[in-house]
Design an enzyme around this catalytic site. Sequence first.
Site, PDB file in Angstrom:
ATOM      1  N   LEU A 233     -44.072 -47.948  16.845  1.00 12.18           N
ATOM      2  CA  LEU A 233     -43.038 -47.867  15.405  1.00 12.18           C
ATOM      3  C   LEU A 233     -42.790 -49.382  15.322  1.00 12.18           C
ATOM      4  CD1 LEU A 233     -40.252 -46.123  17.938  1.00 12.18           C
ATOM      5  CD2 LEU A 233     -41.690 -45.454  15.642  1.00 12.18           C
TER       6      LEU A 233
ATOM      7  N   LEU B   9     -39.695 -49.001  12.523  1.00 10.47           N
ATOM      8  CA  LEU B   9     -39.866 -47.586  11.546  1.00 10.47           C
ATOM      9  C   LEU B   9     -38.853 -47.133  12.283  1.00 10.47           C
ATOM     10  CD1 LEU B   9     -43.799 -47.642  11.634  1.00 10.47           C
ATOM     11  CD2 LEU B   9     -42.596 -47.368  10.118  1.00 10.47           C
TER      12      LEU B   9
ATOM     13  N   GLY C 122     -35.791 -48.102  11.377  1.00 10.59           N
ATOM     14  CA  GLY C 122     -34.448 -48.171  10.172  1.00 10.59           C
ATOM     15  C   GLY C 122     -33.663 -49.860  10.943  1.00 10.59           C
ATOM     16  N   LYS C 123     -33.834 -49.839  12.307  1.00  2.00           N
ATOM     17  CA  LYS C 123     -32.697 -50.063  12.707  1.00  2.00           C
ATOM     18  C   LYS C 123     -32.247 -51.709  11.943  1.00  2.00           C
ATOM     19  CE  LYS C 123     -34.943 -51.513  17.141  1.00  2.00           C
ATOM     20  NZ  LYS C 123     -34.654 -51.059  18.234  1.00  2.00           N
TER      21      LYS C 123
ATOM     22  N   SER D  35     -47.338 -49.948  20.129  1.00  2.65           N
ATOM     23  CA  SER D  35     -46.444 -50.133  19.109  1.00  2.65           C
ATOM     24  C   SER D  35     -46.413 -49.430  18.150  1.00  2.65           C
ATOM     25  CB  SER D  35     -46.675 -51.985  17.901  1.00  2.65           C
ATOM     26  OG  SER D  35     -45.494 -51.918  17.879  1.00  2.65           O
TER      27      SER D  35
ATOM     28  N   TYR E 169     -46.181 -58.635  31.555  1.00  2.00           N
ATOM     29  CA  TYR E 169     -44.906 -58.069  31.053  1.00  2.00           C
ATOM     30  C   TYR E 169     -44.014 -58.697  32.498  1.00  2.00           C
ATOM     31  CZ  TYR E 169     -47.778 -54.852  28.018  1.00  2.00           C
ATOM     32  OH  TYR E 169     -48.195 -54.453  26.903  1.00  2.00           O
TER      33      TYR E 169
ATOM     34  N   GLY F 199     -39.951 -51.443  16.680  1.00  2.00           N
ATOM     35  CA  GLY F 199     -38.799 -50.865  16.469  1.00  2.00           C
ATOM     36  C   GLY F 199     -38.432 -50.849  15.183  1.00  2.00           C
TER      37      GLY F 199
END
Length: 350
Positions: free
Chosen positions: A240, A245, A247-248, A238, A53, A243
Amino acid sequence: MQYELLGSSDLRVSRVCLGTMTFGIQNTQQDANEQLDWALDQGINFIDTAEMYPIPPNEQTYADTERFIGNWLAANPQKRQDIVLMTKIAGSGIRYIREGSEISAATIEQAIDASLQRLQTDYIDVYQLHWPNRTSPHFAKHWPWRTNPRNTDVAKERAGMRDIVQGIGKAIDSGKIRHWGLSDDTPWGIHTYLNLCEELGVPKPVSIQNEFSLLHAKDWPYLIETCAFEDVAYLPWSPLATGMLSGKYLNDERPKGSRWTFVQRQGLFRNTETAHEATARYVEVAQRARITPSQLALAWVNLVPGVTSTIIGGTTLEQLKENVQAFDMTLSDDTLRQIQQVMKRYPMPF
């Protein structure tokens, strides 16, 4: 905050695990300090990182996330005893990390020493194998024809795994790590390591972290059943779907600074028409439940039997606060029914 035992270990970890892969690209050192301080104030004692990372990985920022956490620990040495810190050794395929070599007893020793130095700590609570040496059905390789088990030399794979277990045992005996775990592996991987640990007298892995979300639930029930029966903590990453989920990314939106604006090592394989359709339906379910789409997705993962702790993160403290609130939410039977309907319609959207 609720806490669970981490598999067969004696560690009690919060149901929320702070993921840190944005520290170093999307988040500055100051951002990281604020998130870590806030997380501990909320009772979150579980921190996950990796030598690879921040994400997306590149040679210029390699291991900066561990350095950020190390700087925070150096400034707050009294907090080390309050956290359960996990990191990971990268597998093969990244040329600037040990020349792309596979995981072995030798590379484990090298990687642990480097991580300890960057993290500015004397020990790692849970040391994880970021991915197997063999090709495993993760990162969009779960579809038919993406992997072929007949292409794996099983005897050679077991021999490599035996060497890994011996390296792990040496690291535990030295006190450099307290426990170990897996990531992006399969039921066969779990059981092979369990058998090797019994054979070699090495403590067994206490956890595994795999991708798991409303859009990617392939581990339920089979791998999660393995974890529950064998007392191996299951840690979704993860939740989401990078990201999605939230909705962005609907209607091809790419908010400035969001993860999908960066080049991804594995590509945007989650960016499918079906995944966007499923996400739109989940957004509607969240609106009817009067919570945010992210909170719907996280509250659902938290309810799955066998999940020990969910790895979450946020590029802003506001996002992190919104996400943590989900773990105090109870989804109604009607909301769960609606979620089930969407899942049945879109069982494998990416």
